[in-house]
Design an enzyme around this catalytic site. Structure first.
Site, PDB file in Angstrom:
ATOM      1  N   ASN A  72       0.875  -1.143   0.001  1.00 50.56           N
ATOM      2  CA  ASN A  72      -0.075   0.159  -0.061  1.00 50.56           C
ATOM      3  C   ASN A  72       0.954   1.383   0.096  1.00 50.56           C
ATOM      4  O   ASN A  72       1.637   1.665   0.986  1.00 50.56           O
ATOM      5  CB  ASN A  72      -0.985  -0.160   1.205  1.00 50.56           C
ATOM      6  CG  ASN A  72      -1.704   1.193   1.316  1.00 50.56           C
ATOM      7  OD1 ASN A  72      -1.555   2.042   0.545  1.00 50.56           O
ATOM      8  ND2 ASN A  72      -2.177   1.457   2.708  1.00 50.56           N
ATOM      9  N   TRP A  73       0.944   1.854  -1.077  1.00 51.29           N
ATOM     10  CA  TRP A  73       1.919   2.870  -1.446  1.00 51.29           C
ATOM     11  C   TRP A  73       1.429   4.076  -0.594  1.00 51.29           C
ATOM     12  O   TRP A  73       2.342   5.118  -0.670  1.00 51.29           O
ATOM     13  CB  TRP A  73       2.202   3.276  -2.610  1.00 51.29           C
ATOM     14  CG  TRP A  73       3.095   1.977  -3.512  1.00 51.29           C
ATOM     15  CD1 TRP A  73       3.314   0.702  -2.992  1.00 51.29           C
ATOM     16  CD2 TRP A  73       3.454   2.147  -4.714  1.00 51.29           C
ATOM     17  NE1 TRP A  73       3.981   0.114  -4.039  1.00 51.29           N
ATOM     18  CE2 TRP A  73       4.039   0.959  -5.269  1.00 51.29           C
ATOM     19  CE3 TRP A  73       3.279   3.212  -5.790  1.00 51.29           C
ATOM     20  CZ2 TRP A  73       4.632   0.541  -6.445  1.00 51.29           C
ATOM     21  CZ3 TRP A  73       4.006   2.657  -7.170  1.00 51.29           C
ATOM     22  CH2 TRP A  73       4.640   1.360  -7.170  1.00 51.29           C
ATOM     23  N   LYS A  74       0.439   4.267  -0.357  1.00 48.85           N
ATOM     24  CA  LYS A  74      -0.386   5.664   0.411  1.00 48.85           C
ATOM     25  C   LYS A  74      -0.102   6.744  -0.783  1.00 48.85           C
ATOM     26  O   LYS A  74      -0.059   6.429  -1.961  1.00 48.85           O
ATOM     27  CB  LYS A  74       0.427   5.627   1.741  1.00 48.85           C
ATOM     28  CG  LYS A  74      -0.088   4.459   2.541  1.00 48.85           C
ATOM     29  CD  LYS A  74       0.204   4.812   4.094  1.00 48.85           C
ATOM     30  CE  LYS A  74       0.124   3.373   4.813  1.00 48.85           C
ATOM     31  NZ  LYS A  74      -0.137   3.647   6.221  1.00 48.85           N
ATOM     32  N   HIS A 134      -9.471   1.426   4.773  1.00 47.34           N
ATOM     33  CA  HIS A 134      -8.343   1.541   5.580  1.00 47.34           C
ATOM     34  C   HIS A 134      -8.428   2.659   6.726  1.00 47.34           C
ATOM     35  O   HIS A 134      -9.294   3.530   6.652  1.00 47.34           O
ATOM     36  CB  HIS A 134      -7.345   2.122   4.507  1.00 47.34           C
ATOM     37  CG  HIS A 134      -5.670   2.180   5.122  1.00 47.34           C
ATOM     38  ND1 HIS A 134      -5.473   2.897   5.990  1.00 47.34           N
ATOM     39  CD2 HIS A 134      -4.587   1.311   5.089  1.00 47.34           C
ATOM     40  CE1 HIS A 134      -4.092   2.939   6.494  1.00 47.34           C
ATOM     41  NE2 HIS A 134      -3.801   1.725   5.833  1.00 47.34           N
ATOM     42  N   GLU A 147      -6.819   5.049   7.946  1.00 44.95           N
ATOM     43  CA  GLU A 147      -6.627   6.495   7.549  1.00 44.95           C
ATOM     44  C   GLU A 147      -7.866   7.020   6.725  1.00 44.95           C
ATOM     45  O   GLU A 147      -8.099   8.329   6.979  1.00 44.95           O
ATOM     46  CB  GLU A 147      -5.294   6.534   6.638  1.00 44.95           C
ATOM     47  CG  GLU A 147      -4.011   6.248   7.481  1.00 44.95           C
ATOM     48  CD  GLU A 147      -2.657   5.692   6.875  1.00 44.95           C
ATOM     49  OE1 GLU A 147      -2.740   5.832   5.711  1.00 44.95           O
ATOM     50  OE2 GLU A 147      -1.952   5.236   7.487  1.00 44.95           O
ATOM     51  N   GLU A 164      -5.242  -4.509  10.711  1.00 43.01           N
ATOM     52  CA  GLU A 164      -4.099  -3.567  10.867  1.00 43.01           C
ATOM     53  C   GLU A 164      -4.713  -2.719  12.237  1.00 43.01           C
ATOM     54  O   GLU A 164      -5.231  -1.726  12.211  1.00 43.01           O
ATOM     55  CB  GLU A 164      -4.300  -2.544   9.737  1.00 43.01           C
ATOM     56  CG  GLU A 164      -3.967  -3.432   8.384  1.00 43.01           C
ATOM     57  CD  GLU A 164      -3.456  -2.095   7.424  1.00 43.01           C
ATOM     58  OE1 GLU A 164      -2.309  -2.587   6.820  1.00 43.01           O
ATOM     59  OE2 GLU A 164      -4.009  -1.154   7.075  1.00 43.01           O
ATOM     60  N   GLY A 187       2.815   2.542  10.461  1.00 48.69           N
ATOM     61  CA  GLY A 187       3.590   3.531  10.293  1.00 48.69           C
ATOM     62  C   GLY A 187       4.316   4.275  11.742  1.00 48.69           C
ATOM     63  O   GLY A 187       5.094   5.339  11.533  1.00 48.69           O
ATOM     64  N   SER A 192       3.432  -2.018  10.664  1.00 46.11           N
ATOM     65  CA  SER A 192       4.868  -1.880  10.418  1.00 46.11           C
ATOM     66  C   SER A 192       5.562  -3.126  10.173  1.00 46.11           C
ATOM     67  O   SER A 192       6.631  -3.609  10.926  1.00 46.11           O
ATOM     68  CB  SER A 192       5.297  -1.409  11.937  1.00 46.11           C
ATOM     69  OG  SER A 192       5.039   0.161  11.936  1.00 46.11           O
ATOM     70  N   GLY A 212       2.998  -0.960   4.065  1.00 47.70           N
ATOM     71  CA  GLY A 212       3.053   0.222   3.808  1.00 47.70           C
ATOM     72  C   GLY A 212       4.270   0.696   3.622  1.00 47.70           C
ATOM     73  O   GLY A 212       4.815   0.627   2.474  1.00 47.70           O
ATOM     74  N   GLY A 213       5.136   1.494   4.558  1.00 45.31           N
ATOM     75  CA  GLY A 213       6.279   1.952   4.462  1.00 45.31           C
ATOM     76  C   GLY A 213       7.391   1.209   3.853  1.00 45.31           C
ATOM     77  O   GLY A 213       8.048   1.456   2.912  1.00 45.31           O
TER      78      GLY A 213
HETATM   79  P1  PGA Z   1       3.020   0.481   7.758  1.00 42.96           P
HETATM   80  O1  PGA Z   1       1.553   0.782   6.742  1.00 42.96           O
HETATM   81  O2  PGA Z   1       3.447  -0.804   7.048  1.00 42.96           O
HETATM   82  O3  PGA Z   1       3.559   1.650   7.000  1.00 42.96           O
HETATM   83  O4  PGA Z   1       2.762   0.602   8.985  1.00 42.96           O
HETATM   84  C1  PGA Z   1       0.510  -0.369   6.801  1.00 42.96           C
HETATM   85  C2  PGA Z   1      -0.823   0.130   6.262  1.00 42.96           C
HETATM   86  O5  PGA Z   1      -1.273   1.254   6.771  1.00 42.96           O
HETATM   87  O6  PGA Z   1      -1.323  -0.447   5.350  1.00 42.96           O
END
Ligand code: PGA
Length: 261
Positions: A26-28, A111, A113, A182, A188, A224, A245-246
């Protein structure tokens, strides 16, 4: 029951098949044409384990770039969100038919966010999952508790409420989703749920899925995930892969996480 049998019982479904392992990046809101080209080039060229399904979810404007780079490989691509509406006067929204046009296989819905920053409710998330499924794509439905909810002992109640909204609307079509647990406090932040903390929640989610006849739905863990903790997380019996994500923004890290399945 000895641990190795428990593991077999949950990983292998009643038809004797292993559940799919899936790793999705997930590149956000990250990337640029040139940075994506490098990342996608490395992913497209990598020898990926056959037992894993791999996909990336870039920001909408880069879906075409993903399609150009990944078509003909085993790697899929998808969107980070989708509109619940079919088409029309919804400025800024993207319809599922457009994702279909661009060859998407997945659409992430719910998600944390989007739930937190865009006020997405359980019901809206369920409707989004429904339009994604109806279009023949796979909704990756995210659930997860905040730190306050965890500390108040509400983790299971929160994730089951979020899941139930989707199961109630989809009924027997629920078998077509992918679920992602999640924990919001792990996204993050560099704080990962320990494998046993994550497994405990996955086991609850699995029980509910089994109750509605959707026990084979893959449940991904996200929050993470890094190359050095992926192996241990993915060994848990009810963790079927990851939503990354990251670490999905660096080809080396992402590919090492994929290798860990
Ligand atoms: P993260 O994000 O790996 O940077 O914690 C995961 C996500 O939000 O899908």
């Amino acid at each position: 029951m000895p641990a190795q049998f428990r593991r077999r019982r949950t990983l292998i479904n009643k038809n004797g098949r292993m559940r799919k392992k899936i790793v999705i990046g997930n590149w956000k809101m990250n990337g640029s044409l040139s940075r994506n080209a490098e990342l996608l080039g490395a992913i497209a060229a990598a020898a990926l384990p056959e037992e894993a399904e791999v996909a990336v979810c870039p920001p909408f404007p880069y879906l075409q770039q993903c399609r150009d780079a990944l078509q003909g490989t085993s790697v899929g691509w998808g969107a980070q969100d989708v509109s619940e509406h079919e088409c029309g006067a919804f400025t800024g929204e993207v319809a599922v038919s457009m994702l279909l046009d661009l060859g998407c296989r997945y659409a992430i819905v719910g998600h944390s966010e989007r739930r937190a920053m865009h006020g997405e409710t359980d019901d809206l998330v369920a409707r989004k999952a429904q339009v994604v499924l109806a279009a023949g794509l796979v909704p990756v439905v995210c659930v997860g508790e905040t730190l306050e909810e965890r500390e108040a002992g509400l983790t299971h109640a929160v994730v089951l409420r979020q899941l139930d909204a989707v199961l109630d609307l989809l009924g027997n079509q629920s078998t077509g989703i992918v679920l992602a647990y999640e924990p919001v406090w792990a996204i993050g932040t560099g704080k990962t749920a320990t494998p046993s903390e994550a497994q405990a929640v996955h086991a609850q989610l699995r029980l509910r899925l089994v109750e509605v006849g959707a026990g084979d739905v893959p449940i991904l863990y996200g929050g993470s995930v890094k190359p050095d903790n992926a192996g241990e997380l993915f060994q848990s019996p009810d963790i079927d892969g990851g939503l990354i994500g990251g670490a999905a923004l660096k080809s080396g890290d992402f590919l090492n996480i994929v290798a860990a399945v």
